[in-house]
Design an enzyme around this catalytic site. Structure first.
Site, PDB file in Angstrom:
ATOM      1  N   LYS A   1      14.888 -30.399  27.428  1.00 41.61           N
ATOM      2  CA  LYS A   1      13.813 -31.114  26.561  1.00 41.61           C
ATOM      3  C   LYS A   1      13.373 -33.065  26.651  1.00 41.61           C
ATOM      4  O   LYS A   1      12.088 -33.486  27.049  1.00 41.61           O
ATOM      5  CB  LYS A   1      14.191 -31.145  24.782  1.00 41.61           C
ATOM      6  CG  LYS A   1      14.706 -30.057  24.442  1.00 41.61           C
ATOM      7  CD  LYS A   1      13.770 -29.051  25.419  1.00 41.61           C
ATOM      8  CE  LYS A   1      14.098 -27.530  24.838  1.00 41.61           C
ATOM      9  NZ  LYS A   1      13.156 -25.894  24.574  1.00 41.61           N
TER      10      LYS A   1
ATOM     11  N   HIS B   1       6.600 -26.581  27.582  1.00 42.20           N
ATOM     12  CA  HIS B   1       7.473 -25.196  27.298  1.00 42.20           C
ATOM     13  C   HIS B   1       6.946 -24.103  27.595  1.00 42.20           C
ATOM     14  O   HIS B   1       6.699 -23.078  26.484  1.00 42.20           O
ATOM     15  CB  HIS B   1       6.827 -26.002  26.116  1.00 42.20           C
ATOM     16  CG  HIS B   1       8.737 -25.302  24.568  1.00 42.20           C
ATOM     17  ND1 HIS B   1       8.518 -24.982  23.613  1.00 42.20           N
ATOM     18  CD2 HIS B   1      10.151 -24.870  25.412  1.00 42.20           C
ATOM     19  CE1 HIS B   1       9.572 -24.741  23.237  1.00 42.20           C
ATOM     20  NE2 HIS B   1      10.259 -24.463  23.768  1.00 42.20           N
TER      21      HIS B   1
ATOM     22  N   GLY C   1      10.821 -16.375  20.853  1.00 44.40           N
ATOM     23  CA  GLY C   1      10.950 -15.475  21.972  1.00 44.40           C
ATOM     24  C   GLY C   1      10.297 -15.498  23.581  1.00 44.40           C
ATOM     25  O   GLY C   1      10.490 -14.265  24.330  1.00 44.40           O
ATOM     26  N   LYS C   2      10.407 -16.668  23.927  1.00 46.73           N
ATOM     27  CA  LYS C   2      10.182 -16.974  25.415  1.00 46.73           C
ATOM     28  C   LYS C   2      11.211 -16.054  25.481  1.00 46.73           C
ATOM     29  O   LYS C   2      10.989 -15.336  27.121  1.00 46.73           O
ATOM     30  CB  LYS C   2      10.560 -18.263  26.117  1.00 46.73           C
ATOM     31  CG  LYS C   2       9.165 -19.299  25.336  1.00 46.73           C
ATOM     32  CD  LYS C   2       9.150 -20.945  25.332  1.00 46.73           C
ATOM     33  CE  LYS C   2      10.336 -21.336  24.731  1.00 46.73           C
ATOM     34  NZ  LYS C   2      10.567 -21.277  23.471  1.00 46.73           N
ATOM     35  N   THR C   3      12.021 -16.464  26.118  1.00 46.83           N
ATOM     36  CA  THR C   3      13.694 -15.992  26.958  1.00 46.83           C
ATOM     37  C   THR C   3      13.778 -14.633  27.024  1.00 46.83           C
ATOM     38  O   THR C   3      13.848 -13.928  27.088  1.00 46.83           O
ATOM     39  CB  THR C   3      14.867 -16.645  26.290  1.00 46.83           C
ATOM     40  OG1 THR C   3      15.107 -17.921  26.195  1.00 46.83           O
ATOM     41  CG2 THR C   3      16.438 -15.815  27.291  1.00 46.83           C
ATOM     42  N   ASN C   4      13.452 -14.061  25.854  1.00 51.97           N
ATOM     43  CA  ASN C   4      12.881 -12.187  25.223  1.00 51.97           C
ATOM     44  C   ASN C   4      12.020 -12.118  26.498  1.00 51.97           C
ATOM     45  O   ASN C   4      12.236 -10.477  27.364  1.00 51.97           O
ATOM     46  CB  ASN C   4      12.611 -12.065  24.219  1.00 51.97           C
ATOM     47  CG  ASN C   4      14.112 -12.091  23.436  1.00 51.97           C
ATOM     48  OD1 ASN C   4      15.256 -10.595  23.326  1.00 51.97           O
ATOM     49  ND2 ASN C   4      14.652 -12.740  22.983  1.00 51.97           N
TER      50      ASN C   4
ATOM     51  N   ARG D   1       4.503 -18.064  15.546  1.00 53.00           N
ATOM     52  CA  ARG D   1       5.615 -16.773  14.864  1.00 53.00           C
ATOM     53  C   ARG D   1       4.917 -16.610  13.340  1.00 53.00           C
ATOM     54  O   ARG D   1       4.924 -17.208  11.903  1.00 53.00           O
ATOM     55  CB  ARG D   1       6.972 -17.183  14.579  1.00 53.00           C
ATOM     56  CG  ARG D   1       7.741 -16.454  13.586  1.00 53.00           C
ATOM     57  CD  ARG D   1       8.950 -16.767  13.400  1.00 53.00           C
ATOM     58  NE  ARG D   1      10.375 -16.407  14.136  1.00 53.00           N
ATOM     59  CZ  ARG D   1      10.848 -15.726  14.629  1.00 53.00           C
ATOM     60  NH1 ARG D   1      10.595 -14.745  13.381  1.00 53.00           N
ATOM     61  NH2 ARG D   1      11.770 -15.743  15.398  1.00 53.00           N
TER      62      ARG D   1
HETATM   63  P1  GTP Z   1      14.112 -21.439  22.345  1.00 53.28           P
HETATM   64  O1  GTP Z   1      15.187 -21.593  23.539  1.00 53.28           O
HETATM   65  O2  GTP Z   1      14.743 -21.847  21.558  1.00 53.28           O
HETATM   66  O3  GTP Z   1      12.904 -22.003  23.007  1.00 53.28           O
HETATM   67  O4  GTP Z   1      13.962 -19.584  21.961  1.00 53.28           O
HETATM   68  P2  GTP Z   1      13.089 -18.479  22.349  1.00 53.28           P
HETATM   69  O5  GTP Z   1      11.145 -19.057  22.157  1.00 53.28           O
HETATM   70  O6  GTP Z   1      13.189 -18.530  24.193  1.00 53.28           O
HETATM   71  O7  GTP Z   1      12.745 -17.686  21.946  1.00 53.28           O
HETATM   72  P3  GTP Z   1      14.037 -16.248  22.057  1.00 53.28           P
HETATM   73  O8  GTP Z   1      13.430 -15.319  22.731  1.00 53.28           O
HETATM   74  O9  GTP Z   1      15.506 -17.150  22.209  1.00 53.28           O
HETATM   75  O10 GTP Z   1      14.040 -15.214  20.482  1.00 53.28           O
HETATM   76  C1  GTP Z   1      14.439 -16.315  19.313  1.00 53.28           C
HETATM   77  C2  GTP Z   1      14.346 -14.821  17.702  1.00 53.28           C
HETATM   78  O11 GTP Z   1      13.007 -13.839  17.952  1.00 53.28           O
HETATM   79  C3  GTP Z   1      15.841 -14.276  18.663  1.00 53.28           C
HETATM   80  O12 GTP Z   1      16.331 -13.227  17.373  1.00 53.28           O
HETATM   81  C4  GTP Z   1      14.964 -12.471  19.505  1.00 53.28           C
HETATM   82  O13 GTP Z   1      15.835 -11.674  18.965  1.00 53.28           O
HETATM   83  C5  GTP Z   1      13.629 -12.315  18.486  1.00 53.28           C
HETATM   84  N1  GTP Z   1      12.453 -12.431  19.090  1.00 53.28           N
HETATM   85  C6  GTP Z   1      12.043 -12.046  20.649  1.00 53.28           C
HETATM   86  N2  GTP Z   1      11.301 -11.472  20.782  1.00 53.28           N
HETATM   87  C7  GTP Z   1      11.585 -11.000  19.669  1.00 53.28           C
HETATM   88  C8  GTP Z   1       9.786 -10.269  19.057  1.00 53.28           C
HETATM   89  O14 GTP Z   1       9.125  -9.359  19.946  1.00 53.28           O
HETATM   90  N3  GTP Z   1       9.948  -9.453  17.786  1.00 53.28           N
HETATM   91  C9  GTP Z   1      10.905  -9.388  17.842  1.00 53.28           C
HETATM   92  N4  GTP Z   1      10.952  -9.384  15.913  1.00 53.28           N
HETATM   93  N5  GTP Z   1      11.920 -11.049  17.333  1.00 53.28           N
HETATM   94  C10 GTP Z   1      11.857 -11.341  18.572  1.00 53.28           C
HETATM   95  C1  SPV Z   2      14.329 -25.063  21.718  1.00 54.34           C
HETATM   96  O1  SPV Z   2      14.427 -25.600  20.421  1.00 54.34           O
HETATM   97  O2  SPV Z   2      13.768 -24.515  22.079  1.00 54.34           O
HETATM   98  C2  SPV Z   2      15.140 -24.879  22.644  1.00 54.34           C
HETATM   99  C3  SPV Z   2      17.291 -24.617  22.616  1.00 54.34           C
HETATM  100  O3  SPV Z   2      15.229 -24.420  23.806  1.00 54.34           O
HETATM  101  S1  SPV Z   2      17.251 -26.954  23.018  1.00 54.34           S
HETATM  102  O4  SPV Z   2      18.301 -26.911  24.115  1.00 54.34           O
HETATM  103  O5  SPV Z   2      17.908 -27.080  21.783  1.00 54.34           O
HETATM  104  O6  SPV Z   2      16.162 -27.535  22.338  1.00 54.34           O
HETATM  105 MN    MN Z   3      12.608 -23.659  24.202  1.00 54.92          MN
END
Ligand code: GTP
Ligand code: SPV
Ligand code: MN
Length: 588
Positions: A210, A230, A255-258, A405
């Site tokens: 970041k 991001h 939800g990015k990683t998912n 969200r």
């Molecule tokens: P950072 O790494 O913090 O940037 O997060 P991210 O945006 O990559 O989020 P990530 O995909 O890790 O999901 C974060 C949370 O949201 C997890 O607990 C997931 O299980 C939940 N999540 C992801 N996609 C969905 C969705 O489509 N529906 C719901 N209800 N939850 C979701």
């Molecule tokens: C975020 O918070 O958007 C992340 C986790 O991807 S961290 O690397 O801790 O910022």
């Molecule tokens: Mn992130």
């Protein structure tokens, strides 16, 4: 005569006074050595830095607990120190750079006594890419050193590349005494420098992520005509074999990683992963947007990750291509010596330690993994990794997805009228806060482009920079807004989410390919529900209706909130955005 890198490292050593200095070469052998130090010697809050996990279940994987007060990014302790306060903007904490350095030099003075300083030379981006950046971070944490080797391209070649130049991104990091009172994450864009002390966790400590690839890089991008965002980068393959590339911006833990590792439920579709958190975006010679992922690994949220929600990530975590995999602040299943978190399996193991190392009582009703517990895993372990991942020029972008969200207000999916309207929609994004940052979760805040915590300069200027791309683009990607998180009166998600999100992505592809029409509304273009493929999905028509509802009263208060948010930026806010807001206000 010493090089700038050597000179800079010796200055940092003179300040922090480590017992030893270890220059990393990024080799496998070195990584094994570092892990050994973490297993046998180094401790954090009394716990060994690493504990080897059951290799039959999780090969080459290590468990780590961070300090209990150091479990997420700390935005209130994060500063962007431009010479002028207005250039940091109301979206950043600011301190005068000279003052900040005086303050920090005191905290850093002697902070590595008795410790080893690891010098980490690394690239963000494929070194063969014209967009890659050579960087050097020093740290006194073996966990950070190993994490950096997974998340970035650690190699001695960086030193050759920098040569006798002083053009490299500098990161000074120490875990300090982990006292939140002496924790600072400070950015000096003018010097391409980050100084971070008092935290060993995630975005606070892995300074390539970041701190550099978003905060410093976004400021660089403003000056050089590109974007650091991001965002995920994915290729979506249709049944006919055509692949279209998308960017997707969602705030932290939204939800990015998912989405980046999506295994579509729709037959014949396939998602190819390029990045799950950060995109560097340039305009190509053909007038299209091209994106690269500067990172080399995933630092992903553990809770909610399981075979049903994200099978591709489960396979990634069980894969072993030498880069080690780390699990931080999950719980520990003592019978199997495996990490565990809410959502990874249906049954709850009975003999577990929670994320703080206490015996877990399943009857307590409390989650035992920290909600921001995470895994650190190499992108090369990912079975859906795109063959374009290392393309030096990146992939051409056809669509950009923005999503927050939101329990209410925001429909499942809609589309902007054009680029400028898309920038407006992304600028008014709101999202409920999550555990990815310290502070209260579940409060709606404005988070334009999911960049509020990461934009390294005045957000008014940032939005103007985005608007300006319309002049440079010959092929404008379509811009979509999504919300996977709308809830019914009982607080249940209306949309099943995860793999089912492929139904929404298919609609986007159909829009890009001109196959379906959409309906004009005051907020943007909404789908005809019949154009979203819901085959095989059990969902009540009333839920679908609610998912696409535009509620006048909700939008009225939404526009009020946006007005207040915009007001902070004064005349730095592009008037075009004010124009769109006034128009939206009139509609409700
Ligand atoms: P950072 O790494 O913090 O940037 O997060 P991210 O945006 O990559 O989020 P990530 O995909 O890790 O999901 C974060 C949370 O949201 C997890 O607990 C997931 O299980 C939940 N999540 C992801 N996609 C969905 C969705 O489509 N529906 C719901 N209800 N939850 C979701
Ligand atoms: C975020 O918070 O958007 C992340 C986790 O991807 S961290 O690397 O801790 O910022
Ligand atoms: Mn992130």
């Amino acid at each position: 005569m010493s090089t700038f890198v050597e000179k800079w490292v010796s200055e940092q050593a003179a300040l922090t006074k480590p017992d030893q200095i270890h220059w990393m070469d990024g080799s496998e052998e070195e990584c094994r050595e570092l892990i050994k130090i973490g297993v046998e010697k180094e401790k954090i809050a009394g716990n060994p830095t690493f504990r080897e996990l059951n290799p039959n279940e999780y090969p080459n994987s290590y468990y780590h607990r961070s300090h209990p007060t150091d479990v997420a990014r700390t935005e209130h302790l994060t500063f962007v120190c431009h010479p002028k306060k207005e250039d940091a903007g109301p979206n950043n904490n600011w301190m005068d750079p000279a003052e900040a350095k005086v303050k920090l030099n005191k905290v850093f003075d002697g902070c590595m006594k008795g410790r080893t300083m690891y010098v980490i030379p690394y690239f963000m981006g494929n070194p063969d890419s014209p967009y890659a950046k050579p960087c050097v971070q020093v740290t006194d944490s073996v966990y950070v050193a190993v994490s950096m080797r997974v998340m970035t391209r650690v190699t001695k070649k960086v030193i050759d590349k920098i040569g006798n130049s002083d053009k490299f991104v500098k990161g000074l990091h120490s875990i300090g005494d982990l006292d939140p009172e002496r924790r600072w994450i400070m950015h000096f864009p003018q010097d391409s420098l980050v100084m971070s002390i008092g935290s060993g966790y995630g975005g606070n400590a892995l300074l390539g992520k970041k701190c550099f690839s978003l905060r410093i890089a976004s400021d660089l991008g403003r000056r050089e005509g590109w974007l650091a965002e991001h965002m995920i980068i994915i290729g979506v393959e249709s049944p006919d074999g055509d692949i279209k590339y998308f960017l997707g911006a969602f705030p932290s833990a939204c939800g990015k990683t998912n989405l980046a590792l999506l295994d579509p439920v729709l037959k014949g579709y396939k998602v190819w992963t390029i990045g799950d958190d950060i995109a560097w975006i340039n305009v190509g010679e053909d007038g299209r947007l091209y994106a690269i992922n500067p990172e080399q690994g995933f630092f992903g949220v553990a809770p909610g990750t399981g075979y049903k929600t994200n099978p591709t990530m489960m396979k990634t975590l069980k894969n072993d291509k030498f880069f080690p995999t780390l699990f931080t602040n999950t719980e520990l299943d003592l019978d199997n010596n495996t990490p565990w978190w809410e959502g990874v399996s249906d049954d709850t193991p009975q003999n577990m330690l929670d994320w703080q190392g206490n015996k877990f009582d399943p009857a307590s009703g409390k989650p035992a993994a920290h909600p921001n517990s995470r895994f650190t895993v190499s992108i090369y372990n990912c079975p859906s990794l795109s063959k374009e991942y290392n393309n030096p020029l990146g992939v051409p972008i056809s669509g950009i997805i923005f999503g927050g969200r939101r329990k209410t207000t925001i429909p499942l999916v809609y589309e902007s009228f054009d680029w400028e309207h898309g920038v407006f929609l992304a600028s008014i994004m709101g999202s409920e806060t999550t555990s990815a940052a310290a502070g209260q979760a579940g409060v709606v805040r404005r988070d334009p482009m999911a960049m509020l915590p990461f934009c390294g300069y005045n957000m008014g200027d940032f939005l103007a920079h985005w608007l300006n791309f319309s002049k440079r683009l010959k092929h404008v990607p379509k811009i979509f807004m999504v919300n996977w998180f709308r809830k019914d009166e009982e607080g249940k998600f209306l949309w099943p989410g995860f793999r089912e999100n492929s139904r929404v992505i298919k609609w986007m592809l159909d829009r890009i390919n001109g196959k379906v029409k959409a309906t004009d509304t005051p907020i943007g273009l909404l789908p005809d529900v019949k154009d979203i493929d819901l085959s095989g999905l059990e969902i009540a028509p009333s839920a679908i209706h609610k998912l696409f509802e535009i509620n006048g009263a909700e939008w009225k208060s939404e526009t009020d909130e946006i007005g207040k948010f915009y007001a902070q930026f004064g005349d730095r806010l592009p008037s075009k955005l004010m124009f769109f807001l006034e128009k939206l206000k009139k509609a409700f």
